[in-house]
Design a protein around this motif. Sequence first.
Motif, mmCIF file in Angstrom:
data_model
loop_
_atom_site.group_PDB
_atom_site.id
_atom_site.type_symbol
_atom_site.label_atom_id
_atom_site.label_comp_id
_atom_site.label_asym_id
_atom_site.label_seq_id
_atom_site.Cartn_x
_atom_site.Cartn_y
_atom_site.Cartn_z
ATOM 1 N N MET A 1 0.477 -1.206 0.290
ATOM 2 C CA MET A 1 0.224 0.166 0.190
ATOM 3 C C MET A 1 1.129 1.395 -0.335
ATOM 4 O O MET A 1 0.541 2.371 -1.110
ATOM 5 C CB MET A 1 -0.630 0.187 1.089
ATOM 6 N N ARG A 2 1.759 1.397 0.796
ATOM 7 C CA ARG A 2 2.760 2.517 1.232
ATOM 8 C C ARG A 2 3.293 2.264 -0.463
ATOM 9 O O ARG A 2 3.523 3.694 -0.463
ATOM 10 C CB ARG A 2 3.560 1.698 2.318
ATOM 11 N N VAL A 3 3.985 1.384 -0.669
ATOM 12 C CA VAL A 3 4.488 1.095 -1.728
ATOM 13 C C VAL A 3 3.970 2.662 -2.953
ATOM 14 O O VAL A 3 4.307 2.910 -3.758
ATOM 15 C CB VAL A 3 5.357 0.138 -2.409
ATOM 16 N N THR A 4 2.865 2.200 -3.586
ATOM 17 C CA THR A 4 1.366 2.601 -4.709
ATOM 18 C C THR A 4 1.442 3.727 -3.643
ATOM 19 O O THR A 4 1.063 4.546 -4.960
ATOM 20 C CB THR A 4 0.368 1.585 -3.777
ATOM 21 N N VAL A 5 1.115 4.209 -2.546
ATOM 22 C CA VAL A 5 1.383 5.856 -2.511
ATOM 23 C C VAL A 5 2.184 6.141 -2.384
ATOM 24 O O VAL A 5 2.302 7.601 -4.037
ATOM 25 C CB VAL A 5 0.660 5.794 -1.059
ATOM 26 N N ILE A 6 3.369 5.920 -2.571
ATOM 27 C CA ILE A 6 4.568 6.375 -3.286
ATOM 28 C C ILE A 6 4.779 6.331 -4.548
ATOM 29 O O ILE A 6 4.851 7.576 -5.789
ATOM 30 C CB ILE A 6 5.632 5.700 -3.024
ATOM 31 N N ALA A 7 4.557 5.432 -5.699
ATOM 32 C CA ALA A 7 4.589 5.195 -6.418
ATOM 33 C C ALA A 7 3.630 6.169 -7.671
ATOM 34 O O ALA A 7 3.833 6.452 -8.282
ATOM 35 C CB ALA A 7 4.905 3.881 -7.226
ATOM 36 N N VAL A 8 2.249 6.482 -6.886
ATOM 37 C CA VAL A 8 1.569 7.708 -7.641
ATOM 38 C C VAL A 8 1.822 8.902 -7.362
ATOM 39 O O VAL A 8 1.872 9.813 -7.904
ATOM 40 C CB VAL A 8 0.329 7.352 -6.798
ATOM 41 N N GLU A 9 2.637 9.119 -6.057
ATOM 42 C CA GLU A 9 3.205 10.641 -6.059
ATOM 43 C C GLU A 9 4.005 10.650 -6.954
ATOM 44 O O GLU A 9 4.377 12.185 -7.727
ATOM 45 C CB GLU A 9 3.442 10.181 -4.874
ATOM 46 N N ARG A 10 5.138 9.693 -7.375
ATOM 47 C CA ARG A 10 6.304 10.103 -8.350
ATOM 48 C C ARG A 10 5.037 10.372 -9.742
ATOM 49 O O ARG A 10 6.062 10.869 -9.967
ATOM 50 C CB ARG A 10 7.529 8.739 -8.311
ATOM 51 N N ALA A 11 4.553 8.764 -10.087
ATOM 52 C CA ALA A 11 3.515 9.573 -11.302
ATOM 53 C C ALA A 11 3.023 11.051 -10.941
ATOM 54 O O ALA A 11 3.271 11.620 -12.514
ATOM 55 C CB ALA A 11 2.697 8.361 -11.663
ATOM 56 N N ARG A 12 3.206 11.495 -10.655
ATOM 57 C CA ARG A 12 1.760 12.798 -10.672
ATOM 58 C C ARG A 12 3.567 13.212 -10.198
ATOM 59 O O ARG A 12 2.358 15.023 -11.439
ATOM 60 C CB ARG A 12 1.449 12.529 -9.063
ATOM 61 N N ALA A 13 4.272 13.977 -9.825
ATOM 62 C CA ALA A 13 5.595 14.796 -10.269
ATOM 63 C C ALA A 13 5.467 14.758 -11.483
ATOM 64 O O ALA A 13 6.198 15.656 -11.637
ATOM 65 C CB ALA A 13 5.743 14.225 -8.951
ATOM 66 N N VAL A 14 5.854 14.121 -12.133
ATOM 67 C CA VAL A 14 6.398 14.067 -13.645
ATOM 68 C C VAL A 14 5.145 14.556 -13.760
ATOM 69 O O VAL A 14 5.291 15.085 -15.046
ATOM 70 C CB VAL A 14 6.315 12.667 -14.251
ATOM 71 N N ALA A 15 3.909 13.727 -14.377
ATOM 72 C CA ALA A 15 2.400 14.189 -15.136
ATOM 73 C C ALA A 15 2.473 16.096 -14.686
ATOM 74 O O ALA A 15 2.299 16.937 -15.668
ATOM 75 C CB ALA A 15 1.730 13.527 -14.953
ATOM 76 N N ALA A 16 2.912 16.313 -13.441
ATOM 77 C CA ALA A 16 2.557 17.471 -13.243
ATOM 78 C C ALA A 16 3.774 18.954 -13.473
ATOM 79 O O ALA A 16 3.602 19.257 -14.146
ATOM 80 C CB ALA A 16 2.665 17.925 -11.614
ATOM 81 N N ASP A 17 4.363 18.114 -14.372
ATOM 82 C CA ASP A 17 5.808 18.868 -14.490
ATOM 83 C C ASP A 17 5.930 19.111 -15.896
ATOM 84 O O ASP A 17 6.460 19.908 -16.765
ATOM 85 C CB ASP A 17 7.158 18.371 -14.673
ATOM 86 N N VAL A 18 4.807 18.026 -16.594
ATOM 87 C CA VAL A 18 4.502 18.343 -17.949
ATOM 88 C C VAL A 18 4.157 20.149 -18.179
ATOM 89 O O VAL A 18 2.940 20.380 -17.741
ATOM 90 C CB VAL A 18 4.232 17.587 -18.606
ATOM 91 N N VAL A 19 4.392 20.240 -19.931
ATOM 92 C CA VAL A 19 4.124 21.619 -19.989
ATOM 93 C C VAL A 19 3.061 21.964 -20.820
ATOM 94 O O VAL A 19 3.240 20.963 -21.280
ATOM 95 C CB VAL A 19 5.080 22.428 -20.528
ATOM 96 N N ASP A 20 2.362 23.567 -20.348
ATOM 97 C CA ASP A 20 1.125 23.364 -21.843
ATOM 98 C C ASP A 20 2.073 23.892 -23.230
ATOM 99 O O ASP A 20 2.755 24.698 -23.245
ATOM 100 C CB ASP A 20 0.722 24.478 -21.195
ATOM 101 N N PRO A 21 1.482 23.068 -24.172
ATOM 102 C CA PRO A 21 2.019 23.391 -25.858
ATOM 103 C C PRO A 21 2.600 24.803 -26.017
ATOM 104 O O PRO A 21 2.855 24.879 -26.625
ATOM 105 C CB PRO A 21 1.738 22.128 -26.793
ATOM 106 N N GLU A 22 0.297 25.224 -25.703
ATOM 107 C CA GLU A 22 0.476 26.786 -26.171
ATOM 108 C C GLU A 22 1.183 28.122 -25.115
ATOM 109 O O GLU A 22 0.960 29.112 -25.950
ATOM 110 C CB GLU A 22 -0.360 26.475 -26.824
ATOM 111 N N MET A 23 1.305 27.758 -23.724
ATOM 112 C CA MET A 23 1.433 28.239 -23.030
ATOM 113 C C MET A 23 2.652 27.912 -22.135
ATOM 114 O O MET A 23 2.483 27.031 -21.296
ATOM 115 C CB MET A 23 1.050 29.471 -22.266
#
Lengths: 169, 308
Positions: free
Chosen positions: A1-23
């Motif tokens: 469970m704990r591992v899953t939470v960390i994995a989701v946080e890691r994935a979220r951090a990567v996704a959150a860092d993707v920029v908008d293509p027009e701005m």
Amino acid sequence: MRVTVIAVERARAVAADVVDPEMPMLTLEDLGVLRAVSLDGDTVVVTITPTYSGCPALSAMRDDLVRRLRDAGWSDVRIVVVLEPAWSSDWISPRGRHLLVEHGLSAPGPAPRHEGPVPLTLLAPPRALSCPRCGSADAVLTSEFGSTACRALYRCRGCREPFEHVKEI
Amino acid sequence: MSDEVDHESVYGGLLDGEVSAQWAFGTDFADPLAGLDTTLPTDIDGSVLGTYCLMLADDALIMAQRLSEWCSRAPDLEEDVALANIALDLLGQARLLLARAAAADPGLVPILPTGSPVPPEDALAFFRGERQFRNVRLVEIENGDFGRTVVRLLLFATWRLAILQRLRASRDRVLSALAAKAVKEVTYHRDFAARWFLTLAQGTGESRRRVCDGLSATWPLLAELMDTHPVEREAASSGVGVDPAEVIDEVDAVLDEVFAASALGRPESAARVGVRGRRGRDGTHTEALSLLLAEMQVVARAHPLGRW
């Protein structure tokens, strides 16, 4: 469970860092387009929402998310596009607003809310905005539609430069 | 592609990494309804919902095609960009509505050769003949000048906004979600058209004459939007659609407000009749639609197996 939470946080951090293509000064998270990141078994599920129905940047966002998550080690990525609730400029984060101004764009005011029929506005809507270049509040609307559907065009009477305003929606 | 976005060159990034994904926006065919609940509400006839969605979709698609004809030839750059933006919004709405129509009633989708990569919404847009289009004739007639384009957009956006506001309460989750989004967009379209209407009507004698001519050309086609088609009646009675009779008062009030501000009277010209009672919603169109479709569909039809 704990591992899953960390994995989701890691994935979220990567996704959150993707920029908008027009701005590209804004991340998808700053823009409020990134709605959720979760794990379905080994698959990363990223939920995004378009700013406008015809936003052509949506497929670029999808490709960028998949590529960045793959680079970060997730081979299975699913992008889900939701329409509801409809995107609002109110979802642009405070950091996003600050970055818009820093890059010469005027940030949106509060989005209009209507009870009953949407009223017609025959005169340009009064917006409390200021020129992102010189700070003057003396700006005139040139067009409600700029280089993308989400921006309006203004001209500053202080420094006489044009600028774009991210529209309230 | 590296993490850094190259702000120096617009071509930066094109040649790195997965090249195909970076060539242009909108070249992939992911299902536009992925992530939405597309199950039919209980007691809903899929063919009624599908045909109702086609009507709303075709109005938006054909209007988008007409507006995009202004690209590079509008009176000035700002209006060029504005009309293209409005067309893009409507195209986005049309894509979702066509996809919804196809999901609700797969029988509507033209059959393409085996192996064709064309998704259902594109098959509907590019492989139907004129008689399968359900748009009103108002959106298909030629643009005329900028004055007529503005008048047509005002009539169309006023009606569509009134419909969309009510469609937010549709029992179909796709239509309600789409309407909630589209209301925000069409609000800008209607304001754009109304402000230009006022500007031209109160401008020079020539600009006022052009608005009046535009009104004469388009007003007789407004009635078709207001008259309830049997499919609209069925969609409304089952809670997925809106009966246009419900929006007549609101449309009238908005248009009267624009006319009053422009010191123009409400036109009195009679509604344009159909052919043996059949009009755009029934698939009976003016010649203008066949010419428009010929241009819009020619590339897709020449390459039904093409990959882009």
